[in-house]
Motif scaffolding. Structure first.
Motif, PDB file in Angstrom:
ATOM      1  N   MET A 187      25.254  22.152 -29.540  1.00  0.00           N
ATOM      2  CA  MET A 187      24.914  21.915 -28.148  1.00  0.00           C
ATOM      3  C   MET A 187      25.248  23.114 -27.270  1.00  0.00           C
ATOM      4  O   MET A 187      24.473  23.472 -26.384  1.00  0.00           O
ATOM      5  CB  MET A 187      25.616  20.672 -27.605  1.00  0.00           C
ATOM      6  CG  MET A 187      25.135  20.337 -26.202  1.00  0.00           C
ATOM      7  SD  MET A 187      25.558  18.679 -25.692  1.00  0.00           S
ATOM      8  CE  MET A 187      24.438  17.730 -26.666  1.00  0.00           C
TER       9      MET A 187
ATOM     10  N   LYS B  22      26.331  16.531 -20.271  1.00  0.00           N
ATOM     11  CA  LYS B  22      25.171  17.371 -20.589  1.00  0.00           C
ATOM     12  C   LYS B  22      24.476  17.848 -19.320  1.00  0.00           C
ATOM     13  O   LYS B  22      23.779  18.838 -19.319  1.00  0.00           O
ATOM     14  CB  LYS B  22      24.198  16.606 -21.478  1.00  0.00           C
ATOM     15  CG  LYS B  22      24.743  16.404 -22.885  1.00  0.00           C
ATOM     16  CD  LYS B  22      23.685  15.940 -23.851  1.00  0.00           C
ATOM     17  CE  LYS B  22      23.651  14.440 -23.924  1.00  0.00           C
ATOM     18  NZ  LYS B  22      22.916  13.965 -25.105  1.00  0.00           N
ATOM     19  N   GLU B  23      24.687  17.128 -18.240  1.00  0.00           N
ATOM     20  CA  GLU B  23      24.104  17.568 -16.964  1.00  0.00           C
ATOM     21  C   GLU B  23      24.962  18.616 -16.300  1.00  0.00           C
ATOM     22  O   GLU B  23      24.462  19.516 -15.641  1.00  0.00           O
ATOM     23  CB  GLU B  23      24.006  16.375 -16.010  1.00  0.00           C
ATOM     24  CG  GLU B  23      22.882  15.459 -16.345  1.00  0.00           C
ATOM     25  CD  GLU B  23      22.571  14.524 -15.195  1.00  0.00           C
ATOM     26  OE1 GLU B  23      22.080  13.443 -15.489  1.00  0.00           O
ATOM     27  OE2 GLU B  23      22.824  14.887 -14.031  1.00  0.00           O
TER      28      GLU B  23
ATOM     29  N   TRP C 168      36.100  13.423 -11.304  1.00  0.00           N
ATOM     30  CA  TRP C 168      35.804  12.403 -12.308  1.00  0.00           C
ATOM     31  C   TRP C 168      34.306  12.268 -12.398  1.00  0.00           C
ATOM     32  O   TRP C 168      33.654  11.955 -11.426  1.00  0.00           O
ATOM     33  CB  TRP C 168      36.384  11.067 -11.882  1.00  0.00           C
ATOM     34  CG  TRP C 168      37.849  11.064 -11.717  1.00  0.00           C
ATOM     35  CD1 TRP C 168      38.565  11.677 -10.742  1.00  0.00           C
ATOM     36  CD2 TRP C 168      38.800  10.418 -12.554  1.00  0.00           C
ATOM     37  NE1 TRP C 168      39.897  11.454 -10.910  1.00  0.00           N
ATOM     38  CE2 TRP C 168      40.066  10.679 -12.015  1.00  0.00           C
ATOM     39  CE3 TRP C 168      38.702   9.628 -13.695  1.00  0.00           C
ATOM     40  CZ2 TRP C 168      41.236  10.183 -12.590  1.00  0.00           C
ATOM     41  CZ3 TRP C 168      39.863   9.130 -14.255  1.00  0.00           C
ATOM     42  CH2 TRP C 168      41.106   9.417 -13.712  1.00  0.00           C
ATOM     43  N   GLY C 169      33.770  12.466 -13.549  1.00  0.00           N
ATOM     44  CA  GLY C 169      32.339  12.322 -13.701  1.00  0.00           C
ATOM     45  C   GLY C 169      31.604  13.496 -13.072  1.00  0.00           C
ATOM     46  O   GLY C 169      32.208  14.458 -12.589  1.00  0.00           O
TER      47      GLY C 169
ATOM     48  N   ASN D 139      38.613   9.492 -18.085  1.00  0.00           N
ATOM     49  CA  ASN D 139      37.163   9.322 -17.940  1.00  0.00           C
ATOM     50  C   ASN D 139      36.489  10.548 -18.540  1.00  0.00           C
ATOM     51  O   ASN D 139      37.040  11.642 -18.525  1.00  0.00           O
ATOM     52  CB  ASN D 139      36.818   9.209 -16.457  1.00  0.00           C
ATOM     53  CG  ASN D 139      35.333   8.948 -16.245  1.00  0.00           C
ATOM     54  OD1 ASN D 139      34.837   7.876 -16.545  1.00  0.00           O
ATOM     55  ND2 ASN D 139      34.623   9.937 -15.751  1.00  0.00           N
ATOM     56  N   MET D 140      35.289  10.359 -19.038  1.00  0.00           N
ATOM     57  CA  MET D 140      34.522  11.508 -19.513  1.00  0.00           C
ATOM     58  C   MET D 140      33.290  11.662 -18.644  1.00  0.00           C
ATOM     59  O   MET D 140      32.556  10.675 -18.455  1.00  0.00           O
ATOM     60  CB  MET D 140      34.079  11.278 -20.974  1.00  0.00           C
ATOM     61  CG  MET D 140      35.201  11.310 -21.956  1.00  0.00           C
ATOM     62  SD  MET D 140      35.999  12.926 -22.072  1.00  0.00           S
ATOM     63  CE  MET D 140      34.714  13.893 -22.796  1.00  0.00           C
TER      64      MET D 140
ATOM     65  N   TRP E 162      28.297  13.549 -26.765  1.00  0.00           N
ATOM     66  CA  TRP E 162      27.793  12.176 -26.676  1.00  0.00           C
ATOM     67  C   TRP E 162      27.813  11.654 -25.238  1.00  0.00           C
ATOM     68  O   TRP E 162      27.511  10.496 -24.986  1.00  0.00           O
ATOM     69  CB  TRP E 162      28.647  11.264 -27.561  1.00  0.00           C
ATOM     70  CG  TRP E 162      30.117  11.540 -27.475  1.00  0.00           C
ATOM     71  CD1 TRP E 162      30.831  12.399 -28.259  1.00  0.00           C
ATOM     72  CD2 TRP E 162      31.050  10.973 -26.557  1.00  0.00           C
ATOM     73  NE1 TRP E 162      32.161  12.402 -27.884  1.00  0.00           N
ATOM     74  CE2 TRP E 162      32.321  11.526 -26.846  1.00  0.00           C
ATOM     75  CE3 TRP E 162      30.955  10.030 -25.522  1.00  0.00           C
ATOM     76  CZ2 TRP E 162      33.470  11.191 -26.146  1.00  0.00           C
ATOM     77  CZ3 TRP E 162      32.098   9.690 -24.819  1.00  0.00           C
ATOM     78  CH2 TRP E 162      33.347  10.283 -25.129  1.00  0.00           C
ATOM     79  N   CYS E 163      28.191  12.487 -24.320  1.00  0.00           N
ATOM     80  CA  CYS E 163      28.404  12.050 -22.946  1.00  0.00           C
ATOM     81  C   CYS E 163      27.282  12.589 -22.066  1.00  0.00           C
ATOM     82  O   CYS E 163      27.162  13.793 -21.862  1.00  0.00           O
ATOM     83  CB  CYS E 163      29.787  12.553 -22.526  1.00  0.00           C
ATOM     84  SG  CYS E 163      30.051  12.801 -20.779  1.00  0.00           S
ATOM     85  N   ALA E 164      26.461  11.692 -21.533  1.00  0.00           N
ATOM     86  CA  ALA E 164      25.275  12.116 -20.778  1.00  0.00           C
ATOM     87  C   ALA E 164      25.600  12.936 -19.529  1.00  0.00           C
ATOM     88  O   ALA E 164      24.991  13.984 -19.307  1.00  0.00           O
ATOM     89  CB  ALA E 164      24.415  10.905 -20.445  1.00  0.00           C
ATOM     90  N   PRO E 165      26.543  12.507 -18.675  1.00  0.00           N
ATOM     91  CA  PRO E 165      26.840  13.327 -17.494  1.00  0.00           C
ATOM     92  C   PRO E 165      27.371  14.720 -17.871  1.00  0.00           C
ATOM     93  O   PRO E 165      27.168  15.686 -17.136  1.00  0.00           O
ATOM     94  CB  PRO E 165      27.908  12.535 -16.750  1.00  0.00           C
ATOM     95  CG  PRO E 165      27.829  11.157 -17.270  1.00  0.00           C
ATOM     96  CD  PRO E 165      27.325  11.264 -18.670  1.00  0.00           C
TER      97      PRO E 165
ATOM     98  N   ASN F 131      26.109  15.249  -5.611  1.00  0.00           N
ATOM     99  CA  ASN F 131      27.328  15.406  -4.810  1.00  0.00           C
ATOM    100  C   ASN F 131      28.261  16.504  -5.267  1.00  0.00           C
ATOM    101  O   ASN F 131      28.951  17.104  -4.446  1.00  0.00           O
ATOM    102  CB  ASN F 131      28.127  14.099  -4.821  1.00  0.00           C
ATOM    103  CG  ASN F 131      27.283  12.944  -4.385  1.00  0.00           C
ATOM    104  OD1 ASN F 131      26.626  13.015  -3.367  1.00  0.00           O
ATOM    105  ND2 ASN F 131      27.277  11.891  -5.180  1.00  0.00           N
TER     106      ASN F 131
ATOM    107  N   GLY G 157      28.012  14.133 -10.616  1.00  0.00           N
ATOM    108  CA  GLY G 157      26.798  13.691  -9.947  1.00  0.00           C
ATOM    109  C   GLY G 157      26.064  14.915  -9.471  1.00  0.00           C
ATOM    110  O   GLY G 157      26.616  15.727  -8.724  1.00  0.00           O
TER     111      GLY G 157
END
Lengths: 397, 80, 166
Positions: free
Chosen positions: C101, C66-67, C145-146, C127-128, C61-64, C151, C148
Motif C-alpha cells: 500500500m 487510506k484517505e 481521532w479519525g 481509535n484507528m 484495512w482502515c478506510a479513513p 474538516n 475527515g
C-alpha cells in the motif's frame, strides 16, 4: 382475490386502546433516546462512509414472480451526520396456488422509498429512518429510531431499535371494503462482543407487535364441508425472536511468523421465534465466505427453517371455529435455502473520487414442503421451489 | 391474547436489558483498536451489503411466519 | 410498571458510565521510541527534537487511513524542508500489505512497522487512525481521532504552521 406480498391487516375498532405497558415502554425508550447524554469525553469522529449502490432483485416460485431495481445513496452532510436515500420497485406477477384457486392471476407494482439520517456523537450512532411503501391496495408508513453504542474500545456494541408502522389496507375492485388500519411496533435490542481478534458473537432480541386488520382481505379459508369462507384472525399478534449469531475468521497459513491474511470466515446463526398465534419456529444458517484469488470473494450458504402452525390454522376448518386461517405462511412447514455469491471487489481501485467498487451476483434456491397445506387442485400436500437472485454494483465516493 | 402478548414482550425486553447490563458491567476488551484487521474484513461482518440484506430479509418475511431478530451492528473496523 | 421505565434508564446510564482511559493526550510528553522503517532504518523519536512531528497510526484495512495518507504526502512535501517530520506507524500483521500500500500510494515519509502493537500500546491508541501532533519540544500538542477530508486538512495546516513558528 390475491395473495399479498406484504403480510397483515387490521380491523379497526375505535374503542380499542393500546395496552398501558406497551405505551409506557415505548414512551420510556423515546425519552431515553431524546435525552441521551452524549458523552463529551470522546473527540470528534466521522459518520459512515459515502456510498452508492444499485441492484436488481428477482424472485420466482410457487407461481409468483417479483422483480425490480433498487438503489441506495448515502452521503455525509455537515460534520457528524450522514443522510441516506433508498428506492425500490417490485413488479409482482402472481398466479400462486391461492390466487389461481380463489381468484385470477394479477400483476402489480409496489414502490418503496426510504430516507434516513445517522448522527454520530462520540461512540454513539443514532439513526432515524422513514420508510413509505405503496401499491394499489396497500400503503405503509414506518418510522424507526435506532441507537448503537460502542463500549470497551469497541469490543462491545449495544443496539436498540424501535419502529412503528401505520398501514392502510384496501381491496382492489371493492370500494365497499374501504381502508382498514393496521399498526406494527417493533422493539429490538442486541449486543455484539468481539471475543478474539477473529471471533465475533452477537445476541439479538426483537419483539413485533401487530394490531388491527391482520388477515388478508382476499384469501379464504375452506371448511370441512368444502365451503370457502372469509379468513378471520385475532386483531393482535405479538411475536418474539431470539437470535444468536457468530462470525469466525480463519487466516491463511502462517506467514512471516504471524497469523497471515484473512482467508475467509464461517458464520453461524440460529433464531428461535414464537408468537401469540402459537407459531413457533427454528432457523439455522451456516455461511462460508472466502477470498478466492486477488479481488474476488466467494460465498456459499445453507439455511434450514422449520415452523409449527398457528393454533387457528387449518387446511380444512370446522365451520363454527371463530378464528380461521388458511395462509400457508401460518402452516406447519420446513424450507431449505442454499445459495452462492460471487463478488468482484478490486480493493486498490481508485477512479477519481470512486473507491472500493464492487460487482456481485447472488443466486439461490429455496425448497419448501408444507405438512398441512394442500393444493386444492389435486389435494396433495403442497411444496414449491423458488429461485432468489440479487445482483448489484456499488462503490464508495 | 393481546394483553398476554404485550406483558410477555415487556418481560422479555426487561430480561434482555438486565442481561445486557450484566454483560456490559462484566465486559471485556480482548481486541485492541489496532488489532481489528480481521474484524474489518468484509467476510467477518454479518450484513455488509444493505441492498442484498434487505432483499433476502424481504423474501424471508413474506414466506416465513417468523419475524425479526436480524438487525444489529457490531464488529467491523471501528475506524472513524 | 415504574420499574419497566427504570430498567432501560439504569441500563442507559450504566452504559454511559462504562468507559476507558484516554489515549496519550495533549500536554503529555510524547513517549520516546525507536522504530524500524520499511527500508530497514531505525528512527528514534528523541532525535527529532527541534522538528514538528506528526505521528500517525494507520492500517491497510482502515478506510479513513487510506484517505489521509495521500493528504499527508502532500503536507510532507509542503513542509518537510521547514521542519516537519511525519512518522506513519503501520499496525498490519503482515508486512507485505504495508509495503504494497505504501508503494502504491507513493508515500515519501518514513513508515514504521508495529505488527506486535507495542507502539500502539505505548501511545494508548483508542481509535484507528489516530495522529499525534508533537511540537518542537517533544510535547504532544494535538490529537486527531479519525480523518475527515472536509474538516481535518485546514486544522492540520493551522496547527503545523503555528508550531513551526515556535
Amino acid at each position: 382475490m390475491r395473495l399479498q406480498i406484504i403480510p397483515v391487516r387490521w380491523n379497526h375498532r375505535s374503542e380499542r386502546e393500546r395496552p398501558h405497558v406497551e405505551r409506557r415502554l415505548l414512551t420510556a425508550i423515546l425519552i431515553v433516546v431524546s435525552v441521551w447524554p452524549f458523552p463529551g469525553r470522546a473527540p470528534a469522529v466521522e459518520p459512515p462512509q459515502d456510498e452508492a449502490a444499485m441492484g436488481y432483485n428477482y424472485y420466482t416460485g410457487g407461481g409468483i414472480t417479483v422483480q425490480g431495481p433498487a438503489v441506495i445513496v448515502r452521503k455525509q452532510v455537515l460534520n457528524r451526520a450522514s443522510v441516506k436515500a433508498e428506492y425500490r420497485v417490485d413488479s409482482v406477477s402472481s398466479a400462486s396456488v391461492d390466487v389461481v384457486t380463489q381468484a385470477s392471476p394479477y400483476k402489480e407494482t409496489r414502490q418503496e422509498y426510504s430516507l434516513g439520517t445517522d448522527i454520530l456523537s462520540g461512540d454513539i450512532l443514532m439513526g432515524l429512518d422513514y420508510i413509505n411503501s405503496r401499491e394499489s391496495d396497500y400503503v405503509s408508513d414506518t418510522v424507526a429510531v435506532g441507537l448503537a453504542h460502542d463500549l470497551f474500545d469497541k469490543n462491545v456494541t449495544v443496539n436498540f431499535r424501535v419502529s412503528r408502522s401505520w398501514d392502510q389496507v384496501g381491496k382492489n375492485n371493492d370500494p365497499s371494503f374501504g381502508w382498514k388500519g393496521f399498526d406494527r411496533t417493533t422493539y429490538a435490542t442486541g449486543i455484539s462482543q468481539s471475543l478474539t481478534p477473529r471471533w465475533l458473537v452477537q445476541l439479538n432480541y426483537e419483539a413485533t407487535a401487530d394490531d388491527g386488520f391482520i388477515n388478508n382481505p382476499y384469501r379464504s379459508a375452506i371448511t370441512t364441508d368444502g365451503a370457502f369462507v372469509p379468513e378471520n384472525y385475532p386483531d393482535a399478534r405479538t411475536g418474539h425472536a431470539w437470535v444468536v449469531r457468530t462470525s469466525y475468521g480463519f487466516p491463511s497459513a502462517l506467514l512471516e511468523g504471524g497469523l497471515g491474511e484473512l482467508l475467509g470466515s464461517v458464520q453461524l446463526d440460529y433464531r428461535y421465534y414464537q408468537d401469540t398465534f402459537d407459531v413457533t419456529s427454528n432457523t439455522g444458517k451456516i455461511n462460508f465466505q472466502f477470498h478466492l484469488v486477488q479481488d474476488w470473494l466467494f460465498g456459499v450458504f445453507y439455511q434450514y427453517y422449520q415452523q409449527g402452525a398457528a393454533s387457528f390454522y387449518g387446511d380444512r376448518l370446522p365451520p363454527d371455529q371463530l378464528y380461521k386461517a388458511r395462509d400457508k405462511e401460518l402452516s406447519q412447514y420446513q424450507d431449505q435455502w442454499v445459495g452462492l455469491t460471487f463478488k468482484f471487489m478490486p480493493r486498490e481501485a481508485r477512479w477519481g473520487p470512486i473507491t472500493n467498487p464492487y460487482l456481485q451476483v447472488n443466486t439461490s434456491i429455496m425448497i419448501s414442503h408444507y405438512d398441512n397445506f394442500t393444493d386444492p387442485r389435486n389435494g396433495d400436500l403442497y411444496s414449491q421451489t423458488a429461485y432468489v437472485t440479487h445482483t448489484s454494483l456499488g462503490f464508495h465516493f | 391474547m393481546k394483553w398476554k402478548g404485550a406483558i410477555s414482550m415487556v418481560r422479555s425486553l426487561t430480561a434482555v436489558c438486565i442481561l445486557i447490563l450484566v454483560a456490559v458491567c462484566a465486559g471485556c476488551a480482548p481486541v485492541r483498536p489496532w488489532e481489528r484487521e480481521y474484524l474489518a474484513d468484509e467476510t467477518m461482518q454479518f450484513d455488509p451489503d444493505p441492498l442484498k440484506a434487505e432483499w433476502n430479509n424481504h423474501v424471508r418475511e413474506v414466506l416465513e411466519g417468523a419475524r425479526g431478530g436480524y438487525n444489529g451492528s457490531g464488529g467491523g473496523c471501528g475506524c472513524r | 410498571m415504574k420499574k419497566l421505565t427504570i430498567v432501560p434508564l439504569v441500563f442507559v446510564f450504566a452504559m454511559t458510565a462504562a468507559g476507558w482511559a484516554y489515549a496519550a493526550a495533549p500536554g503529555e510528553k510524547a513517549p520516546d521510541f525507536t522504530g524500524k522503517t520499511l527500508g530497514g532504518k531505525n528512527i528514534k523519536l528523541g532525535e527529532l527534537r527541534g522538528r514538528v512531528v506528526l505521528i500517525n497510526f494507520w492500517g491497510t484495512w482502515c478506510a479513513p487511513c487510506k484517505e489521509e495518507l495521500p493528504y499527508f504526502n502532500s503536507l510532507y512535501g509542503k513542509y518537510k524542508n521547514v521542519g516537519l517530520e511525519i512518522l506513519a506507524v503501520n499496525v498490519d500483521k503482515v508486512r507485505s500489505q504495508a509495503v504494497g500500500m505504501s508503494g502504491a500510494m507513493g508515500l515519501t515519509f518514513p513508515v514504521i512497522l508495529d505488527p506486535a502493537g507495542d507502539l500502539s500500546d505505548l501511545y494508548r491508541i483508542r481509535n484507528m487512525p489516530t495522529t499525534f501532533v508533537v511540537g518542537k519540544d517533544g510535547g504532544i500538542r494535538y490529537v486527531h481521532w479519525g480523518f475527515g477530508s472536509a474538516n481535518d486538512p485546514p486544522r492540520y495546516e493551522s496547527e503545523i504552521r503555528g508550531l513551526l513558528k515556535e
